[in-house]
Scaffold this motif. Sequence first.
Motif, PDB file in Angstrom:
ATOM      1  N   UNK A 181       0.036 -47.416  -5.663  1.00 49.83           N
ATOM      2  CA  UNK A 181       0.286 -48.661  -6.394  1.00 49.83           C
ATOM      3  C   UNK A 181      -0.948 -49.536  -6.450  1.00 49.83           C
ATOM      4  N   UNK A 182      -1.659 -49.602  -5.328  1.00 47.71           N
ATOM      5  CA  UNK A 182      -2.901 -50.388  -5.305  1.00 47.71           C
ATOM      6  C   UNK A 182      -3.956 -49.827  -6.238  1.00 47.71           C
ATOM      7  N   UNK A 183      -4.071 -48.495  -6.270  1.00 49.03           N
ATOM      8  CA  UNK A 183      -5.044 -47.875  -7.172  1.00 49.03           C
ATOM      9  C   UNK A 183      -4.692 -48.147  -8.630  1.00 49.03           C
ATOM     10  N   UNK A 184      -3.420 -48.110  -8.959  1.00 51.27           N
ATOM     11  CA  UNK A 184      -2.991 -48.391 -10.325  1.00 51.27           C
ATOM     12  C   UNK A 184      -3.245 -49.853 -10.688  1.00 51.27           C
ATOM     13  N   UNK A 185      -3.038 -50.745  -9.753  1.00 55.72           N
ATOM     14  CA  UNK A 185      -3.316 -52.162  -9.988  1.00 55.72           C
ATOM     15  C   UNK A 185      -4.816 -52.383 -10.179  1.00 55.72           C
ATOM     16  N   UNK A 186      -5.633 -51.745  -9.358  1.00 53.95           N
ATOM     17  CA  UNK A 186      -7.090 -51.871  -9.511  1.00 53.95           C
ATOM     18  C   UNK A 186      -7.541 -51.300 -10.852  1.00 53.95           C
ATOM     19  N   UNK A 187      -6.953 -50.186 -11.274  1.00 56.16           N
ATOM     20  CA  UNK A 187      -7.287 -49.609 -12.580  1.00 56.16           C
ATOM     21  C   UNK A 187      -6.915 -50.566 -13.708  1.00 56.16           C
ATOM     22  N   UNK A 188      -5.777 -51.243 -13.595  1.00 52.30           N
ATOM     23  CA  UNK A 188      -5.372 -52.207 -14.617  1.00 52.30           C
ATOM     24  C   UNK A 188      -6.335 -53.393 -14.666  1.00 52.30           C
ATOM     25  N   UNK A 189      -6.762 -53.879 -13.509  1.00 46.07           N
ATOM     26  CA  UNK A 189      -7.734 -54.984 -13.475  1.00 46.07           C
ATOM     27  C   UNK A 189      -9.053 -54.535 -14.088  1.00 46.07           C
ATOM     28  N   UNK A 190      -9.492 -53.329 -13.758  1.00 44.06           N
ATOM     29  CA  UNK A 190     -10.731 -52.804 -14.334  1.00 44.06           C
ATOM     30  C   UNK A 190     -10.606 -52.652 -15.854  1.00 44.06           C
ATOM     31  N   UNK A 191      -9.430 -52.254 -16.322  1.00 42.63           N
ATOM     32  CA  UNK A 191      -9.207 -52.146 -17.764  1.00 42.63           C
ATOM     33  C   UNK A 191      -9.312 -53.518 -18.424  1.00 42.63           C
ATOM     34  N   UNK A 192      -8.769 -54.548 -17.790  1.00 47.42           N
ATOM     35  CA  UNK A 192      -8.877 -55.900 -18.336  1.00 47.42           C
ATOM     36  C   UNK A 192     -10.338 -56.311 -18.440  1.00 47.42           C
ATOM     37  N   UNK A 193     -11.104 -56.018 -17.402  1.00 46.36           N
ATOM     38  CA  UNK A 193     -12.513 -56.421 -17.386  1.00 46.36           C
ATOM     39  C   UNK A 193     -13.361 -55.665 -18.404  1.00 46.36           C
ATOM     40  N   UNK A 194     -12.914 -54.492 -18.829  1.00 48.62           N
ATOM     41  CA  UNK A 194     -13.708 -53.688 -19.756  1.00 48.62           C
ATOM     42  C   UNK A 194     -13.115 -53.642 -21.164  1.00 48.62           C
ATOM     43  N   UNK A 195     -12.176 -54.525 -21.473  1.00 49.47           N
ATOM     44  CA  UNK A 195     -11.537 -54.482 -22.786  1.00 49.47           C
ATOM     45  C   UNK A 195     -12.487 -54.796 -23.938  1.00 49.47           C
ATOM     46  N   UNK A 196     -13.635 -55.377 -23.651  1.00 47.22           N
ATOM     47  CA  UNK A 196     -14.580 -55.643 -24.742  1.00 47.22           C
ATOM     48  C   UNK A 196     -15.165 -54.343 -25.292  1.00 47.22           C
ATOM     49  N   UNK A 197     -15.066 -53.283 -24.534  1.00 48.41           N
ATOM     50  CA  UNK A 197     -15.550 -51.970 -24.964  1.00 48.41           C
ATOM     51  C   UNK A 197     -14.369 -51.080 -25.328  1.00 48.41           C
ATOM     52  N   UNK A 198     -14.617 -50.060 -26.104  1.00 55.58           N
ATOM     53  CA  UNK A 198     -13.558 -49.126 -26.500  1.00 55.58           C
ATOM     54  C   UNK A 198     -12.986 -48.402 -25.276  1.00 55.58           C
ATOM     55  N   UNK A 199     -13.821 -48.161 -24.267  1.00 57.44           N
ATOM     56  CA  UNK A 199     -13.340 -47.469 -23.069  1.00 57.44           C
ATOM     57  C   UNK A 199     -12.286 -48.290 -22.330  1.00 57.44           C
ATOM     58  N   UNK A 200     -12.349 -49.606 -22.418  1.00 57.85           N
ATOM     59  CA  UNK A 200     -11.340 -50.448 -21.803  1.00 57.85           C
ATOM     60  C   UNK A 200      -9.977 -50.251 -22.424  1.00 57.85           C
TER      61      UNK A 200
END
Length: 131
Positions: A54-73
Amino acid sequence: MSADAPAPRTRRTRSLRESVGSIVLGFELIVLFLGTLVAWGLHAAPAGVVIGGGGALIVLAVFAILTLRYRSGTWLGFAVQILAIVAGIWVHMMFIVGALFLAIWIYAMYSADKAERVKATQQPNGTENPL
């Protein structure tokens, strides 16, 4: 202010895709946290696995938020949605919740892209570009 003071930094303008995506993932963070607590309370797996996964999934979601300016986000956001559905193996309601968030994610990304395309075709005075 003195003459040596640096000029205030202007904020970067966020795209509609970035704004809407961060809202969807932000709400999903709450659901993922609560889903992790439910899995832990139901003893769906060993506590370390539940908290770690669960923690890893939450960290992945936070990382996705931080990288949304790029297509990879955006693709990381899709990965979060798929992994939330996979979490249904341990907490069966996550199949439904994950599928709902996947539908919201797809709609949000499609609508944001469509709105940005329409905005790009408009001229500064609000009329549409004939091209």
